[in-house]
Motif scaffolding. Structure first.
Motif, short mmCIF file in Angstrom:
data_model
loop_
_atom_site.label_atom_id
_atom_site.label_comp_id
_atom_site.label_asym_id
_atom_site.label_seq_id
_atom_site.Cartn_x
_atom_site.Cartn_y
_atom_site.Cartn_z
N ALA A 9 0.74 -1.27 -0.05
CA ALA A 9 0.05 0.07 0.06
C ALA A 9 0.79 1.10 -0.09
CB ALA A 9 -0.82 0.14 1.23
N ILE A 10 1.96 1.25 -0.64
CA ILE A 10 3.03 2.52 -0.88
C ILE A 10 2.41 3.29 -1.89
CG2 ILE A 10 5.30 3.06 -1.40
CD1 ILE A 10 6.13 0.13 -0.32
N ASP A 11 2.30 4.55 -1.32
CA ASP A 11 1.89 5.45 -2.28
C ASP A 11 2.93 6.60 -2.49
OD1 ASP A 11 1.91 7.18 -0.02
OD2 ASP A 11 -0.29 7.40 -0.09
N VAL A 12 4.01 6.68 -2.15
CA VAL A 12 5.19 7.54 -2.36
C VAL A 12 6.61 6.83 -1.99
CG1 VAL A 12 6.39 9.79 -1.66
CG2 VAL A 12 3.83 9.39 -1.90
N LEU A 13 7.47 6.93 -2.89
CA LEU A 13 8.90 6.49 -2.74
C LEU A 13 9.53 7.53 -1.85
CD1 LEU A 13 9.74 4.74 -5.95
CD2 LEU A 13 9.04 3.67 -3.63
N LYS A 34 1.89 6.62 -7.99
CA LYS A 34 1.80 7.30 -9.18
C LYS A 34 2.98 7.70 -9.96
CE LYS A 34 -2.69 9.23 -7.73
NZ LYS A 34 -3.30 10.40 -7.02
N ASN A 35 3.91 7.81 -9.07
CA ASN A 35 5.10 8.08 -9.70
C ASN A 35 6.39 7.36 -8.98
OD1 ASN A 35 7.94 9.71 -9.43
ND2 ASN A 35 6.73 11.26 -10.41
N ILE A 36 7.45 6.77 -9.83
CA ILE A 36 8.45 6.19 -9.45
C ILE A 36 9.89 6.71 -9.77
CG2 ILE A 36 7.14 3.97 -8.97
CD1 ILE A 36 8.52 3.14 -11.81
N ASP A 37 9.86 7.94 -10.05
CA ASP A 37 11.17 8.91 -10.65
C ASP A 37 12.44 8.49 -9.64
OD1 ASP A 37 9.73 9.84 -12.69
OD2 ASP A 37 9.60 11.55 -12.08
N ASP A 52 0.49 -2.98 -11.71
CA ASP A 52 -0.64 -2.73 -11.09
C ASP A 52 -0.29 -1.81 -9.86
OD1 ASP A 52 -2.15 -4.73 -12.26
OD2 ASP A 52 -0.99 -6.22 -11.12
N ASN A 53 0.13 -0.42 -10.43
CA ASN A 53 0.03 0.79 -9.55
C ASN A 53 -0.91 1.64 -10.20
OD1 ASN A 53 1.97 0.77 -7.08
ND2 ASN A 53 3.17 -0.55 -8.76
N LYS A 54 -0.46 3.11 -9.91
CA LYS A 54 -1.32 4.13 -10.80
C LYS A 54 -0.37 5.13 -11.48
CE LYS A 54 -4.75 4.11 -6.96
NZ LYS A 54 -5.57 4.55 -5.77
N ILE A 55 0.83 4.55 -12.04
CA ILE A 55 1.90 5.11 -12.56
C ILE A 55 1.30 5.90 -14.29
CG2 ILE A 55 4.10 5.09 -13.70
CD1 ILE A 55 4.58 2.86 -11.37
N ASP A 56 1.48 7.35 -14.37
CA ASP A 56 1.07 7.75 -15.62
C ASP A 56 2.07 8.00 -16.46
OD1 ASP A 56 1.71 9.87 -14.22
OD2 ASP A 56 -0.42 10.79 -13.93
N ASP A 57 3.48 8.11 -15.91
CA ASP A 57 4.45 8.39 -16.97
C ASP A 57 5.66 7.93 -16.55
OD1 ASP A 57 5.71 9.93 -18.73
OD2 ASP A 57 5.49 12.06 -17.56
N ASN A 58 6.65 7.85 -17.48
CA ASN A 58 7.99 7.16 -17.35
C ASN A 58 9.14 8.03 -17.65
OD1 ASN A 58 7.50 7.14 -20.14
ND2 ASN A 58 8.35 5.24 -20.45
N VAL A 74 12.11 -4.44 -17.40
CA VAL A 74 10.89 -3.34 -16.71
C VAL A 74 9.44 -3.86 -17.21
CG1 VAL A 74 9.92 -1.03 -16.77
CG2 VAL A 74 12.30 -1.11 -17.25
N ASP A 75 9.04 -3.92 -15.98
CA ASP A 75 7.28 -4.29 -16.17
C ASP A 75 6.59 -3.26 -15.43
OD1 ASP A 75 4.81 -5.59 -16.33
OD2 ASP A 75 5.51 -7.57 -15.31
N MET A 76 6.00 -2.54 -16.23
CA MET A 76 4.84 -1.43 -15.73
C MET A 76 3.34 -1.99 -16.38
SD MET A 76 7.34 1.94 -16.22
CE MET A 76 6.00 3.01 -15.46
N SER A 77 3.34 -3.06 -16.52
CA SER A 77 1.59 -3.48 -16.74
C SER A 77 0.72 -2.96 -15.62
CB SER A 77 1.60 -4.84 -17.33
OG SER A 77 1.97 -5.64 -16.31
N GLY A 78 -0.36 -2.80 -16.16
CA GLY A 78 -1.55 -2.46 -15.20
C GLY A 78 -1.40 -1.09 -14.48
N ASN A 79 -0.87 -0.12 -15.35
CA ASN A 79 -0.90 1.18 -14.78
C ASN A 79 -1.71 2.21 -15.83
OD1 ASN A 79 1.19 1.55 -12.39
ND2 ASN A 79 2.21 0.06 -13.98
N GLN A 80 -1.42 3.33 -15.51
CA GLN A 80 -2.12 4.27 -16.39
C GLN A 80 -1.33 5.14 -17.39
OE1 GLN A 80 -3.98 6.74 -13.25
NE2 GLN A 80 -5.03 4.89 -12.37
N LEU A 81 -0.33 4.43 -17.77
CA LEU A 81 0.73 5.07 -18.81
C LEU A 81 -0.21 5.35 -20.07
CD1 LEU A 81 3.85 2.75 -18.51
CD2 LEU A 81 3.32 5.30 -17.65
N THR A 82 0.02 6.51 -20.59
CA THR A 82 -0.50 6.92 -21.83
C THR A 82 0.31 7.16 -23.01
OG1 THR A 82 -0.57 9.18 -21.19
CG2 THR A 82 -2.37 8.16 -20.80
N ALA A 83 1.65 7.25 -22.81
CA ALA A 83 2.72 7.27 -23.75
C ALA A 83 4.07 6.61 -23.43
CB ALA A 83 3.05 8.75 -23.91
#
Length: 108
Positions: A9-13, A34-37, A52-58, A74-83
């Motif tokens: 249940a982590i929401d911020v790194l 939402k962000n893993i920068d 399976d997070n809420k990441i929307d950018d890379n 890298v596996d970022m499947s199941g997120n909210q990436l648009t590009a």
């Protein structure tokens, strides 16, 4: 060093993540991120799992050839990436982005 934080249940790194200089594998699956920068600071990272997070950018994958130069998977499947941006990860061999909202791919 491998770090498994799946389903925590982590929401911020936060700042403590900067202390893992020799991290090779990190599993951030099934959280609320939402962000893993901050992963850009793991200069020896080879495998990033963040599905399976809420990441929307890379942006962390495209900023510099000097960062994440050992990243291969890298596996970022199941997120909210648009590009998917152009990436400077020269050793990247596998990027999984299934089940996202991708409508733009800037790979060169």
């Amino acid at each position: 060093i491998d770090l498994n934080l799946e389903g925590q249940a982590i929401d911020v790194l936060g700042e403590p993540f900067q202390n893992y200089d020799y991290l090779r594998v990190i599993n951030l699956n099934n959280n609320n991120l939402k962000n893993i920068d901050r992963v850009r600071g793991f200069k020896y990272l080879q495998k990033l799992e963040a599905k399976d997070n809420k990441i929307d950018d890379n942006p962390f994958l495209s900023e510099s050839k000097l960062q994440l130069k050992f990243l291969t998977t890298v596996d970022m499947s199941g997120n909210q990436l648009t590009a998917i941006r152009h990436m400077h990860c020269v050793k990247l061999r596998s990027m999984i982005v299934d089940n996202n909202l991708i409508n733009k791919c800037e790979l060169r």
